[in-house]
Design a protein around this motif. Structure first.
Motif, PDB file in Angstrom:
ATOM      1  N   ALA A   1       0.838  -1.213   0.000  1.00 17.62           N
ATOM      2  CA  ALA A   1       0.000   0.000   0.000  1.00 17.62           C
ATOM      3  C   ALA A   1       0.870   1.259   0.000  1.00 17.62           C
ATOM      4  CB  ALA A   1      -0.926  -0.025   1.208  1.00 17.62           C
ATOM      5  N   GLU A   2       1.960   1.197   0.774  1.00 23.18           N
ATOM      6  CA  GLU A   2       2.815   2.389   0.911  1.00 23.18           C
ATOM      7  C   GLU A   2       3.915   2.469  -0.145  1.00 23.18           C
ATOM      8  OE1 GLU A   2       4.163   1.936   4.905  1.00 23.18           O
ATOM      9  OE2 GLU A   2       2.171   2.368   5.729  1.00 23.18           O
ATOM     10  N   GLU A   3       3.958   1.480  -1.024  1.00 22.46           N
ATOM     11  CA  GLU A   3       4.964   1.407  -2.094  1.00 22.46           C
ATOM     12  C   GLU A   3       6.394   1.374  -1.554  1.00 22.46           C
ATOM     13  OE1 GLU A   3       4.127   4.429  -5.056  1.00 22.46           O
ATOM     14  OE2 GLU A   3       2.363   3.322  -5.733  1.00 22.46           O
ATOM     15  N   THR A   4       6.584   0.648  -0.462  1.00 21.25           N
ATOM     16  CA  THR A   4       7.919   0.479   0.098  1.00 21.25           C
ATOM     17  C   THR A   4       8.633  -0.645  -0.647  1.00 21.25           C
ATOM     18  OG1 THR A   4       6.959   1.027   2.240  1.00 21.25           O
ATOM     19  CG2 THR A   4       9.178   0.084   2.266  1.00 21.25           C
ATOM     20  N   LYS A   5       9.760  -0.318  -1.232  1.00 19.77           N
ATOM     21  CA  LYS A   5      10.513  -1.335  -1.994  1.00 19.77           C
ATOM     22  C   LYS A   5      10.943  -2.468  -1.056  1.00 19.77           C
ATOM     23  CE  LYS A   5      14.749  -0.557  -3.846  1.00 19.77           C
ATOM     24  NZ  LYS A   5      15.719  -0.022  -4.833  1.00 19.77           N
ATOM     25  N   THR A   6      10.685  -3.700  -1.475  1.00 22.01           N
ATOM     26  CA  THR A   6      10.951  -4.861  -0.615  1.00 22.01           C
ATOM     27  C   THR A   6      11.460  -6.030  -1.453  1.00 22.01           C
ATOM     28  OG1 THR A   6       9.071  -4.178   0.754  1.00 22.01           O
ATOM     29  CG2 THR A   6       9.859  -6.424   1.074  1.00 22.01           C
ATOM     30  N   PHE A   7      12.473  -6.698  -0.944  1.00 21.49           N
ATOM     31  CA  PHE A   7      12.990  -7.908  -1.609  1.00 21.49           C
ATOM     32  C   PHE A   7      12.869  -9.068  -0.629  1.00 21.49           C
ATOM     33  CE2 PHE A   7      17.209 -10.142  -2.877  1.00 21.49           C
ATOM     34  CZ  PHE A   7      16.520 -11.134  -3.547  1.00 21.49           C
ATOM     35  N   ILE A   8      12.122 -10.083  -1.030  1.00 19.98           N
ATOM     36  CA  ILE A   8      11.893 -11.237  -0.148  1.00 19.98           C
ATOM     37  C   ILE A   8      12.614 -12.468  -0.683  1.00 19.98           C
ATOM     38  CG2 ILE A   8      10.138 -12.735   0.887  1.00 19.98           C
ATOM     39  CD1 ILE A   8       8.095 -10.448   0.163  1.00 19.98           C
ATOM     40  N   VAL A   9      13.362 -13.122   0.193  1.00 17.37           N
ATOM     41  CA  VAL A   9      13.935 -14.423  -0.144  1.00 17.37           C
ATOM     42  C   VAL A   9      13.184 -15.469   0.659  1.00 17.37           C
ATOM     43  CG1 VAL A   9      15.985 -15.901  -0.055  1.00 17.37           C
ATOM     44  CG2 VAL A   9      16.234 -13.479  -0.626  1.00 17.37           C
ATOM     45  N   THR A  10      12.524 -16.402  -0.022  1.00 18.57           N
ATOM     46  CA  THR A  10      11.841 -17.476   0.693  1.00 18.57           C
ATOM     47  C   THR A  10      12.843 -18.634   0.757  1.00 18.57           C
ATOM     48  OG1 THR A  10      10.790 -18.566  -1.188  1.00 18.57           O
ATOM     49  CG2 THR A  10       9.637 -16.685  -0.265  1.00 18.57           C
ATOM     50  N   ALA A  11      13.474 -18.734   1.909  1.00 18.49           N
ATOM     51  CA  ALA A  11      14.644 -19.607   2.020  1.00 18.49           C
ATOM     52  C   ALA A  11      14.304 -21.064   2.283  1.00 18.49           C
ATOM     53  CB  ALA A  11      15.542 -19.086   3.138  1.00 18.49           C
ATOM     54  N   ASN A  12      14.976 -21.923   1.535  1.00 17.67           N
ATOM     55  CA  ASN A  12      14.982 -23.350   1.833  1.00 17.67           C
ATOM     56  C   ASN A  12      16.457 -23.723   2.086  1.00 17.67           C
ATOM     57  OD1 ASN A  12      16.160 -23.401  -0.676  1.00 17.67           O
ATOM     58  ND2 ASN A  12      14.370 -24.183  -1.737  1.00 17.67           N
ATOM     59  N   PRO A  13      16.719 -24.956   2.495  1.00 16.16           N
ATOM     60  CA  PRO A  13      18.117 -25.306   2.777  1.00 16.16           C
ATOM     61  C   PRO A  13      19.060 -25.006   1.609  1.00 16.16           C
ATOM     62  CG  PRO A  13      16.683 -26.975   3.665  1.00 16.16           C
ATOM     63  CD  PRO A  13      15.801 -26.035   2.895  1.00 16.16           C
ATOM     64  N   GLU A  14      18.572 -25.191   0.399  1.00 10.88           N
ATOM     65  CA  GLU A  14      19.392 -24.907  -0.783  1.00 10.88           C
ATOM     66  C   GLU A  14      19.883 -23.462  -0.794  1.00 10.88           C
ATOM     67  OE1 GLU A  14      16.849 -26.088  -4.016  1.00 10.88           O
ATOM     68  OE2 GLU A  14      18.531 -27.015  -5.055  1.00 10.88           O
ATOM     69  N   ALA A  15      19.008 -22.554  -0.424  1.00 11.47           N
ATOM     70  CA  ALA A  15      19.361 -21.127  -0.447  1.00 11.47           C
ATOM     71  C   ALA A  15      20.549 -20.857   0.473  1.00 11.47           C
ATOM     72  CB  ALA A  15      18.160 -20.294  -0.018  1.00 11.47           C
ATOM     73  N   PHE A  16      20.499 -21.442   1.674  1.00 11.94           N
ATOM     74  CA  PHE A  16      21.579 -21.203   2.637  1.00 11.94           C
ATOM     75  C   PHE A  16      22.865 -21.917   2.204  1.00 11.94           C
ATOM     76  CE2 PHE A  16      18.726 -20.147   6.583  1.00 11.94           C
ATOM     77  CZ  PHE A  16      18.276 -19.021   5.916  1.00 11.94           C
ATOM     78  N   MET A  17      22.714 -23.096   1.585  1.00 15.07           N
ATOM     79  CA  MET A  17      23.893 -23.816   1.097  1.00 15.07           C
ATOM     80  C   MET A  17      24.560 -23.018  -0.030  1.00 15.07           C
ATOM     81  SD  MET A  17      24.258 -26.526   2.930  1.00 15.07           S
ATOM     82  CE  MET A  17      25.244 -27.754   2.072  1.00 15.07           C
ATOM     83  N   PHE A  18      23.743 -22.459  -0.918  1.00 13.39           N
ATOM     84  CA  PHE A  18      24.300 -21.616  -1.990  1.00 13.39           C
ATOM     85  C   PHE A  18      25.007 -20.403  -1.390  1.00 13.39           C
ATOM     86  CE2 PHE A  18      21.128 -23.440  -5.138  1.00 13.39           C
ATOM     87  CZ  PHE A  18      22.088 -23.954  -5.988  1.00 13.39           C
ATOM     88  N   GLY A  19      24.405 -19.843  -0.350  1.00 10.11           N
ATOM     89  CA  GLY A  19      24.976 -18.667   0.302  1.00 10.11           C
ATOM     90  C   GLY A  19      26.398 -18.907   0.761  1.00 10.11           C
TER      91      GLY A  19
END
Ligand code: UDP
Length: 238
Positions: A25-43
């Motif tokens: 509603a407020e047009e606040t720029k947001t980036f969401i990462v929906t993390a699974n184990p793969e995401a953290f392993m890649f990290g």
């Protein structure tokens, strides 16, 4: 790896989704990462993924039960999982309520077509600013189209970590927008692929259902999840 867990949103799913509605509603720029184990392993292996996970502007949520349980092993309490597919669907619902616009990038062309049809039927007030399949050779050029459209919601369905890295690369050029890497969510929300039956979802066995349906996922599961468990155990021991 503990630093990634510390970044996780710890509250309830409902609370997170309400905050998201406010941001939309407020047009606040947001980036969401929906993390699974793969995401953290890649990290751990990839400096770009590491940077985007640790960026204080990035919102990281636990996509699956694996992350919630691993966090508990490290004495970090995360209330519940917030699946990417729920976030994608809820953004469409809120976008419809608020008369916002959406851009889809990723998945096969037939999935994109089916998704646009579903959105037109279910969410008539949600404006489709654009939709590009995920098999075009130049994804950066596709993102230039998104910049021109300046949409309120951007769902990128290319799989982890390509979708997160692409968003992160271009994020600085936007003034607004909710950006989410949604993996296979459009396949499900468009009706092209069935989500696991409720029994599996409610018993936190969605991952097992997906492997049973698509056995080629087993290798990927082993490489990320099984190694992940060993890593978390090691981290716990210090
Ligand atoms: N995909 C794509 N372009 C590619 C590779 C994948 O658009 O070059 C899409 C694919 O069609 C699917 C999504 O990315 O819709 C990834 O789905 P997957 O089920 O692997 O993701 P998960 O939910 O497991 O992260």
């Amino acid at each position: 790896m503990r630093v990634y867990f510390e970044k996780l949103f710890k509250g309830s799913r409902d609370n997170y989704l309400l905050q998201l509605k406010e941001k939309l509603a407020e047009e606040t720029k947001t980036f969401i990462v929906t993390a699974n184990p793969e995401a953290f392993m890649f990290g751990e292996q990839d400096p770009e993924m590491n940077a985007l996970l640790l960026d204080e502007e990035t919102s990281v949520v636990a996509d699956g039960i694996g992350i919630v349980k691993a966090a508990a092993m490290l004495d970090i309490e995360v209330a519940e999982r917030i699946p990417g597919v729920d976030i994608a669907e809820q953004l469409m619902i809120y976008g419809n309520e608020l008369g916002k616009s959406i851009f889809l990038l990723g998945s096969k062309q037939e999935v994109i077509d089916a998704m646009c049809k579903v959105m037109a039927e279910k969410y008539p007030n949600l404006k489709v600013a654009g939709a590009i399949n995920g098999y075009v050779p130049d994804k950066d050029a596709a993102f230039e189209e998104i910049k021109k459209a300046a949409p309120d919601i951007v769902l990128v369905a290319l799989g982890i970590p390509a979708q997160e890295k692409l968003i992160y690369k271009h994020l600085k050029d936007f003034n607004k927008g909710i950006f989410v890497g949604v993996g296979g969510s459009l396949d499900v929300l468009s009706g092209s692929k069935e989500r696991a039956p409720e029994f599996f979802i409610n018993h936190n066995l969605e991952w097992a259902y997906r492997i049973a349906k698509e056995p080629k996922r087993l290798k990927r599961f082993y490489n990320s999840h099984v190694k992940f468990i060993f890593k978390v155990q090691k981290e716990k021991r210090g």
